[in-house]
Design a protein around this motif. Structure first.
Motif, PDB file in Angstrom:
ATOM      1  N   LEU A  23       0.529  -1.277  -0.002  1.00  0.00           N
ATOM      2  CA  LEU A  23       0.514   0.100  -0.158  1.00  0.00           C
ATOM      3  C   LEU A  23       0.981   1.098  -0.169  1.00  0.00           C
ATOM      4  N   SER A  24       2.022   0.589   0.455  1.00  0.00           N
ATOM      5  CA  SER A  24       3.067   2.345   0.869  1.00  0.00           C
ATOM      6  C   SER A  24       3.585   2.737  -0.954  1.00  0.00           C
ATOM      7  N   GLN A  25       3.076   1.886  -1.776  1.00  0.00           N
ATOM      8  CA  GLN A  25       3.437   2.370  -2.771  1.00  0.00           C
ATOM      9  C   GLN A  25       2.682   3.204  -3.664  1.00  0.00           C
ATOM     10  N   SER A  26       1.626   3.570  -3.065  1.00  0.00           N
ATOM     11  CA  SER A  26       0.336   4.209  -3.236  1.00  0.00           C
ATOM     12  C   SER A  26       0.623   5.606  -3.379  1.00  0.00           C
ATOM     13  N   LYS A  27       0.890   6.735  -3.940  1.00  0.00           N
ATOM     14  CA  LYS A  27       0.489   8.009  -3.745  1.00  0.00           C
ATOM     15  C   LYS A  27      -0.469   8.344  -3.258  1.00  0.00           C
ATOM     16  N   GLN A  28      -1.766   7.958  -2.998  1.00  0.00           N
ATOM     17  CA  GLN A  28      -2.516   7.965  -1.683  1.00  0.00           C
ATOM     18  C   GLN A  28      -2.581   7.496  -0.270  1.00  0.00           C
ATOM     19  N   VAL A  29      -1.729   6.689  -0.239  1.00  0.00           N
ATOM     20  CA  VAL A  29      -1.691   6.232   0.522  1.00  0.00           C
ATOM     21  C   VAL A  29       0.161   6.087   1.188  1.00  0.00           C
ATOM     22  N   PHE A  30      -0.295   6.467   3.099  1.00  0.00           N
ATOM     23  CA  PHE A  30       1.502   6.954   3.501  1.00  0.00           C
ATOM     24  C   PHE A  30       0.791   5.478   4.981  1.00  0.00           C
ATOM     25  N   GLY A  31       2.096   4.666   4.574  1.00  0.00           N
ATOM     26  CA  GLY A  31       2.616   4.282   5.771  1.00  0.00           C
ATOM     27  C   GLY A  31       3.662   4.438   7.262  1.00  0.00           C
ATOM     28  N   SER A  32       3.447   4.266   7.967  1.00  0.00           N
ATOM     29  CA  SER A  32       4.692   4.772   8.511  1.00  0.00           C
ATOM     30  C   SER A  32       5.854   4.145   8.844  1.00  0.00           C
ATOM     31  N   LYS A  33       6.527   4.752   8.429  1.00  0.00           N
ATOM     32  CA  LYS A  33       8.069   4.313   8.660  1.00  0.00           C
ATOM     33  C   LYS A  33       7.941   2.948   9.280  1.00  0.00           C
ATOM     34  N   ARG A  34       7.639   2.591  10.641  1.00  0.00           N
ATOM     35  CA  ARG A  34       8.158   2.058  11.665  1.00  0.00           C
ATOM     36  C   ARG A  34       6.631   0.905  11.468  1.00  0.00           C
ATOM     37  N   LYS A  35       7.037  -0.516  11.039  1.00  0.00           N
ATOM     38  CA  LYS A  35       5.351  -1.474  10.570  1.00  0.00           C
ATOM     39  C   LYS A  35       4.214  -1.167  11.875  1.00  0.00           C
ATOM     40  N   GLU A  36       5.170  -2.091  12.972  1.00  0.00           N
ATOM     41  CA  GLU A  36       4.469  -1.943  14.285  1.00  0.00           C
ATOM     42  C   GLU A  36       4.766  -1.592  15.024  1.00  0.00           C
ATOM     43  N   LEU A  37       3.733   0.117  15.361  1.00  0.00           N
ATOM     44  CA  LEU A  37       3.518   0.879  16.178  1.00  0.00           C
ATOM     45  C   LEU A  37       3.355   0.488  17.902  1.00  0.00           C
ATOM     46  N   ASN A  38       2.587  -0.869  17.653  1.00  0.00           N
ATOM     47  CA  ASN A  38       2.632  -1.080  19.106  1.00  0.00           C
ATOM     48  C   ASN A  38       1.586  -0.156  19.946  1.00  0.00           C
ATOM     49  N   TYR A  39       0.956   0.836  19.330  1.00  0.00           N
ATOM     50  CA  TYR A  39       0.007   2.007  20.338  1.00  0.00           C
ATOM     51  C   TYR A  39      -0.450   1.821  21.294  1.00  0.00           C
ATOM     52  N   PHE A  40      -1.843   0.960  20.506  1.00  0.00           N
ATOM     53  CA  PHE A  40      -3.016   1.095  21.186  1.00  0.00           C
ATOM     54  C   PHE A  40      -2.850  -1.015  22.280  1.00  0.00           C
ATOM     55  N   ASN A  41      -1.936  -1.688  21.808  1.00  0.00           N
ATOM     56  CA  ASN A  41      -1.926  -2.543  22.097  1.00  0.00           C
ATOM     57  C   ASN A  41      -0.979  -2.932  24.287  1.00  0.00           C
ATOM     58  N   LYS A  42      -0.444  -1.400  24.603  1.00  0.00           N
ATOM     59  CA  LYS A  42       0.535  -1.613  25.607  1.00  0.00           C
ATOM     60  C   LYS A  42      -0.141  -1.550  26.844  1.00  0.00           C
TER      61      LYS A  42
END
Length: 243
Positions: A23-42
């Motif tokens: 999906l990061s290949q698309s100009k319409q979609v931006f993925g975080s540089k680090r894939k697994e941010l684990n923000y919500f599961n801590k």
């Protein structure tokens, strides 16, 4: 800086990782540089501005996203990930990528072997609930919980990714209601080279699950597979043990 309006989760790490890169290949979609941010599961949510910093403003981008496989689970202890997401980004779309739960168990077990959490053994014959091996494969149960919190969840199958990458990505972009601007040749990459994994681990061979454990797991997951089949209106016959 933005908060994401798309999260990718699911039971198959290699699937979510592959989709993140695709999906990061698309100009319409931006993925975080680090894939697994684990923000919500801590145990405790981190600083929201630090989380937001992973999504800088980009011209023409419609979706900002991150991919953390273990977001897709029901309540664990006091942590309700779906509830946290609903309060933080209530209008976000959720994509979950699901794989045959027995194949997922085997893949996850090998991953934990590589991390030293289980001893190496060429034949996996251990029915274990450690590290969410069982819980994360109960897809219908987890999806039921998520659907109570988030209204927009797209369920996709890892089987379809393996069958045809282009059609799989087309279906994702259709769900996102944006034109697919990713050229097919951009999808020809590998994210899970088994030979490299074996070499890094210093093993002679990749472990395999015993037929006895495979049958036991299929029997265990059967009712959940039946429920999921109804929920997503898909024939999951390929996920059933054929003796």
């Amino acid at each position: 800086m933005h908060l994401p309006n798309l999260l990718i989760a699911g039971a198959q790490k290699s699937g979510t990782t592959w989709l993140h890169v695709a999906l990061s290949q698309s100009k319409q979609v931006f993925g975080s540089k680090r894939k697994e941010l684990n923000y919500f599961n801590k145990g405790q949510l981190g600083d929201i501005d630090t989380y937001r910093s992973n999504f800088p403003d980009k011209r023409g981008v419609k979706y900002y996203f991150e991919s953390t496989p273990h977001y897709f689970r029901a309540i664990k202890g006091k942590v309700d990930i779906a509830e946290r997401v609903s309060k933080t980004i209530p209008d976000a779309k959720i994509i979950v990528v699901l794989r045959d739960p027995v194949a997922r168990y085997e893949s996850a077990y090998i991953h934990h072997m590589m991390r030293g959490r289980f001893p190496y053994e060429p034949i996996i014959d251990n029915f274990s609930e450690d590290f969410g091996l069982i819980r994360l494969g109960q897809y219908a149960k987890n999806l039921t919980h998520w659907q109570k919190k988030m209204p927009d969840i797209g369920v996709f199958l890892y089987d379809d990714l393996l069958e045809d990458k282009v059609i799989f990505v087309d279906s994702i972009m259709s769900y996102l209601e944006i034109e697919n601007d990713i050229r097919p040749e951009k999808l020809e990459f590998r994210r899970n080279d088994k030979s490299k994994k074996i070499k890094r681990a210093g093993w002679d061979q990749m472990p395999k699950m015993s037929p006895e454990l495979r049958q036991k797991l299929y029997e265990y997951f059967q009712s959940d597979i039946d429920d999921l089949e109804v929920m997503i209106d898909r024939d999951l016959g390929a996920w059933r043990f054929d003796s």
